[in-house]
Motif scaffolding. Structure first.
Motif, PDB file in Angstrom:
ATOM      1  N   VAL A 181      41.694  35.621  37.450  1.00  0.00           N
ATOM      2  CA  VAL A 181      40.472  36.113  38.063  1.00  0.00           C
ATOM      3  C   VAL A 181      40.291  37.675  38.393  1.00  0.00           C
ATOM      4  CG1 VAL A 181      38.592  35.904  39.720  1.00  0.00           C
ATOM      5  CG2 VAL A 181      39.755  33.869  38.909  1.00  0.00           C
ATOM      6  N   THR A 182      39.771  38.283  37.708  1.00  0.00           N
ATOM      7  CA  THR A 182      39.941  39.894  38.026  1.00  0.00           C
ATOM      8  C   THR A 182      38.484  40.357  38.688  1.00  0.00           C
ATOM      9  OG1 THR A 182      38.999  40.298  35.719  1.00  0.00           O
ATOM     10  CG2 THR A 182      41.294  40.090  36.033  1.00  0.00           C
ATOM     11  N   GLY A 183      37.426  39.760  38.922  1.00  0.00           N
ATOM     12  CA  GLY A 183      36.235  40.351  39.292  1.00  0.00           C
ATOM     13  C   GLY A 183      35.076  39.345  39.651  1.00  0.00           C
ATOM     14  N   HIS A 184      34.134  39.688  40.347  1.00  0.00           N
ATOM     15  CA  HIS A 184      33.029  38.617  40.801  1.00  0.00           C
ATOM     16  C   HIS A 184      31.708  39.398  40.399  1.00  0.00           C
ATOM     17  CE1 HIS A 184      35.664  36.581  43.862  1.00  0.00           C
ATOM     18  NE2 HIS A 184      35.833  35.976  42.750  1.00  0.00           N
ATOM     19  N   LYS A 185      30.728  38.875  40.061  1.00  0.00           N
ATOM     20  CA  LYS A 185      29.344  39.111  39.848  1.00  0.00           C
ATOM     21  C   LYS A 185      28.430  38.461  40.859  1.00  0.00           C
ATOM     22  CE  LYS A 185      29.973  42.373  36.939  1.00  0.00           C
ATOM     23  NZ  LYS A 185      29.465  42.340  35.612  1.00  0.00           N
ATOM     24  N   ARG A 186      27.738  39.117  41.781  1.00  0.00           N
ATOM     25  CA  ARG A 186      27.078  38.457  43.079  1.00  0.00           C
ATOM     26  C   ARG A 186      25.543  38.562  42.696  1.00  0.00           C
ATOM     27  NH1 ARG A 186      29.952  36.607  46.987  1.00  0.00           N
ATOM     28  NH2 ARG A 186      32.119  37.225  47.227  1.00  0.00           N
ATOM     29  N   VAL A 215      37.149  36.885  34.221  1.00  0.00           N
ATOM     30  CA  VAL A 215      38.489  36.430  33.934  1.00  0.00           C
ATOM     31  C   VAL A 215      39.092  37.300  33.009  1.00  0.00           C
ATOM     32  CG1 VAL A 215      39.667  34.326  33.082  1.00  0.00           C
ATOM     33  CG2 VAL A 215      37.571  34.171  34.530  1.00  0.00           C
ATOM     34  N   GLY A 216      40.341  37.652  33.346  1.00  0.00           N
ATOM     35  CA  GLY A 216      41.167  38.375  32.221  1.00  0.00           C
ATOM     36  C   GLY A 216      42.229  37.474  31.877  1.00  0.00           C
ATOM     37  N   GLY A 230      31.161  28.602  43.422  1.00  0.00           N
ATOM     38  CA  GLY A 230      32.183  28.637  41.953  1.00  0.00           C
ATOM     39  C   GLY A 230      32.773  29.901  41.900  1.00  0.00           C
ATOM     40  N   LEU A 231      32.939  30.967  42.842  1.00  0.00           N
ATOM     41  CA  LEU A 231      33.693  32.180  42.623  1.00  0.00           C
ATOM     42  C   LEU A 231      34.934  32.031  43.386  1.00  0.00           C
ATOM     43  CD1 LEU A 231      30.759  34.608  43.750  1.00  0.00           C
ATOM     44  CD2 LEU A 231      31.501  33.803  41.582  1.00  0.00           C
ATOM     45  N   PRO A 232      36.116  31.836  42.557  1.00  0.00           N
ATOM     46  CA  PRO A 232      37.461  31.471  42.848  1.00  0.00           C
ATOM     47  C   PRO A 232      37.828  33.152  43.694  1.00  0.00           C
ATOM     48  CG  PRO A 232      37.385  31.074  40.967  1.00  0.00           C
ATOM     49  CD  PRO A 232      36.095  31.697  41.026  1.00  0.00           C
ATOM     50  N   GLU A 233      38.746  33.131  44.428  1.00  0.00           N
ATOM     51  CA  GLU A 233      39.330  34.085  45.106  1.00  0.00           C
ATOM     52  C   GLU A 233      40.028  35.186  44.189  1.00  0.00           C
ATOM     53  OE1 GLU A 233      42.636  35.486  48.605  1.00  0.00           O
ATOM     54  OE2 GLU A 233      42.330  33.607  47.993  1.00  0.00           O
ATOM     55  N   LEU A 234      39.813  36.647  44.360  1.00  0.00           N
ATOM     56  CA  LEU A 234      40.456  37.512  43.483  1.00  0.00           C
ATOM     57  C   LEU A 234      41.730  37.489  43.186  1.00  0.00           C
ATOM     58  CD1 LEU A 234      38.138  40.822  44.334  1.00  0.00           C
ATOM     59  CD2 LEU A 234      38.123  39.322  42.192  1.00  0.00           C
ATOM     60  N   ILE A 244      43.234  26.072  39.776  1.00  0.00           N
ATOM     61  CA  ILE A 244      42.989  27.415  40.164  1.00  0.00           C
ATOM     62  C   ILE A 244      44.057  27.673  41.402  1.00  0.00           C
ATOM     63  CG2 ILE A 244      41.613  29.191  41.237  1.00  0.00           C
ATOM     64  CD1 ILE A 244      39.129  28.119  39.844  1.00  0.00           C
ATOM     65  N   SER A 245      44.872  28.302  41.165  1.00  0.00           N
ATOM     66  CA  SER A 245      45.998  28.651  42.212  1.00  0.00           C
ATOM     67  C   SER A 245      45.698  29.719  42.895  1.00  0.00           C
ATOM     68  CB  SER A 245      47.526  28.714  41.600  1.00  0.00           C
ATOM     69  OG  SER A 245      47.649  29.645  40.509  1.00  0.00           O
TER      70      SER A 245
END
Length: 307
Positions: free
Chosen positions: A104-109, A120-121, A159-163, A292-293
């Protein structure tokens, strides 16, 4: 004969009591007159009013029930194989997909970007092959440089995992259905028979060297003497985004990061495939954080390190 009603003598004031006002003077009077402030809104929006059906908020509300509850993953298409079931004696064609350092490389809010999404990268890339702006973005997020990036829409903030979280193959379980998206194989410039599946013109009876040609491209005066938009013709085929829905997960290998899905997946070998829960099937009964670890972003750690 009906009696005639006499007109009132002084129904209108006399002419000399109504001086004529020119349009220019009337316009000047209207400009100097103070305007009355009203609470009327031009777009009919405000407190207590229903949301307009053509607004972004209404479109988001209509689409919200169809959005997945969790993120997807990026995978590399390795090729096709088959799974043989000795109990039913059936051979099932499958596609092998492998996850490569998916993170996970970023979020959109919604309050900032207008929607909820997870960036996701996948893969890796040398720093010398990345622009300075991209390197600064990865450093701000505290994640390593990735070769491929994609966004996966989610329903809400849950549904937003941690960066920095790593997505593994056990994000999907055997028996569930997924949607796969990829860019199809590029065929180059092709004729109409290959591109649109035409049957071709007659092979005899006066047909001379026109067996695979298009023929008429439109009518005359009745259809406007023009070629209508969307007319099937020869042209470039392939190289477009394509989605195959409702593919069943057959096998999951967590150690090697392999996911085997039933059927064909768009795109050539070694292409990037986006996998996410199928929107036309019931959501899988799994935890949102499964597969998701949580490793966390290194951005906060870098700030605490003394200079």
């Amino acid at each position: 004969m009906a009696n005639r009603v006499p007109s009132r003598l002084f129904s209108l004031p006399p002419r000399f009591l109504c001086p004529s006002v020119s349009p220019m003077q009337m316009r000047h009077i209207m400009t100097i007159q103070p305007r009355q402030k009203t609470n009327h809104s031009r777009w009919n929006t405000g407190a207590g009013l229903p949301v307009l059906g053509s607004s972004k908020a209404a479109a988001f509300a209509r689409k919200e029930p169809m959005l997945p509850l969790r993120t997807g993953a990026l995978a590399i298409k390795k090729g096709m194989t088959a799974i043989y079931d000795p109990a039913t004696a059936k051979r099932t064609a499958c596609t092998v997909l492998q996850l490569d350092r998916c993170q996970v490389t970023g979020h959109k809010r919604k309050e900032v970007n207008g929607y909820w999404a997870v960036q996701v990268g996948s893969g890796t890339k040398e720093a010398r092959n990345v622009t300075r702006a991209e390197r600064g973005n990865y450093a701000a997020q505290g994640v390593p440089i990735k070769r491929h990036l994609a966004e996966f829409r989610v329903k809400d903030a849950e549904g937003l995992p941690e960066l920095g979280s790593v997505i593994t193959a056990d994000l999907f379980k055997e028996g569930q259905f997924v949607d796969t998206r990829a860019v199809t194989r590029g065929m180059g410039f092709t004729g109409g028979m290959k591109r649109w599946g035409w049957s071709g013109q007659p092979a005899s009876h006066g047909n001379s060297l026109a067996h695979r040609v298009m023929g008429s491209s439109g009518g005359g005066q009745g259809s406007g003497s023009r070629v209508h938009p969307g007319k099937h013709m020869a042209g470039r085929m392939g190289g477009e985004n394509h989605t195959v829905q409702n593919l069943k997960i057959m096998k999951v290998d967590v150690e090697n990061g392999i996911v085997v899905v039933h059927g064909a997946v768009p795109g050539p070998k070694k292409c990037i495939v986006r996998i996410q829960d199928a929107i036309k099937k019931p959501w899988p009964e799994v935890e949102v954080g499964l597969g998701i670890s949580t490793m966390g972003s290194t951005a906060d750690k870098l700030e605490t390190v003394p200079a």
